[in-house]
Scaffold this active site. Sequence first.
Site, short mmCIF file in Angstrom:
data_model
loop_
_atom_site.label_atom_id
_atom_site.label_comp_id
_atom_site.label_asym_id
_atom_site.label_seq_id
_atom_site.Cartn_x
_atom_site.Cartn_y
_atom_site.Cartn_z
N ARG A 69 10.42 -1.05 3.22
CA ARG A 69 10.29 0.17 4.03
C ARG A 69 11.63 0.88 4.19
O ARG A 69 11.68 2.04 4.62
CB ARG A 69 9.73 -0.18 5.39
CG ARG A 69 8.23 -0.39 5.35
CD ARG A 69 7.52 0.82 5.87
NE ARG A 69 7.71 0.90 7.30
CZ ARG A 69 6.93 0.27 8.17
NH1 ARG A 69 5.90 -0.43 7.77
NH2 ARG A 69 7.16 0.37 9.47
N ASP A 105 2.88 3.39 1.08
CA ASP A 105 1.59 2.91 0.56
C ASP A 105 1.00 3.78 -0.54
O ASP A 105 0.11 3.34 -1.25
CB ASP A 105 0.57 2.83 1.71
CG ASP A 105 0.81 1.60 2.57
OD1 ASP A 105 0.16 1.46 3.62
OD2 ASP A 105 1.65 0.76 2.18
#
Length: 320
Positions: A253, A128
């Site tokens: 991810r 993030d």
Amino acid sequence: MRKIGIITSGGDAPGMNAAIRSVVRTAHSAGLEVLGFRHGWCGLVENDSVPLSPRSVSGILQTGGTILHTARCPEFKEKAMQRKAAQALADNQVDGLVVMGGEGSFRGGLALGEESYVPIVGVPATIDNDVYGTDETIGFDTAVNTALADIDRIRDTAVSHDRIFIVEVMGRKRGFLASMIGLTAGAEITLVPEVPFDLGDIVRTIRENSAKGKRSGIIVAAEGIGNTRELADEIDRLLGIEARLSILGYAQRGGNPTARSRYLACEFGSRAVELLLKGAAGRAVVIQDARITDISLEESCSSEKPLDSSLLQLAKRLAT
Ligand code: ADP
Ligand code: F6P
């Protein structure tokens, strides 16, 4: 100092293994033992530990994920759990702890520091890139490149079918990923949670692009902006142009960390051990203006990282 501990916490990020390798080998070269705790803060509370040697971290520099596993552990917000973690550190004679994760994990480290005398150092590792005080986190660059590879493919079919694609990327609360992906993918529109979108503006932009001969387009949307499925249906209905949704999801991810993510992992892991060896406590390793440095965990946890809106403005200017 004889022994340091490591946990990886929160969302996993490509490069965490490279950072674990860096901590273990830097510590070993300084004569320290290393004890990994699996599954984030919960694993520390449960004393789920594994000794780590230089050989334990062979062959992981290039791999995604984390050999220590990670977890969301909301119960760690409770003082009783933090005290159990402090006891686990004491029971294992751990003299310093490195926590790798995002802003939530750092808050856990700050809270644990109130219950334990063991010095704690944070390593910012999350796709993030929303950790205050650091320009970049481990894993961010890899997630951007993973998304770009997919969006370049999506653009092929968008052009072939004269379609508008909404590509949903990760970022439940913040738009750092979407901003960088939108700019570097050449998206016609980029939507982030920090800036409420106006459907009328989106429709107008697509109409203007169509009048200029742009018969297809890519809209990069952070998952946190709202219901992207509904947005695609609205665009289709209001414009009479086929609109489709592609959710990139968890592929962002994983994957082999890029050189950039590996670089940050090697530097951050080594610096974390050096800080502990110098007796530092309650610190976070960061990169600021291309310089590896450190700030207090308290400072990192005290503010929300501001989104650089210049990326959004540049993306809009270049997508004309
Ligand atoms: P990230 O570290 O990627 O931001 P989370 O927000 O899930 O991921 O935080 C990771 C973990 O850190 C949480 O699952 C919880 O165990 C712990 N944590 C988060 N916020 C706090 C807090 N305010 N106090 C104590 N622990 C926290
Ligand atoms: O924090 C990283 C992140 O990938 C966010 O971008 C995303 O919204 C969230 O984790 C997903 O959380 P989980 O892995 O718990 O579903």
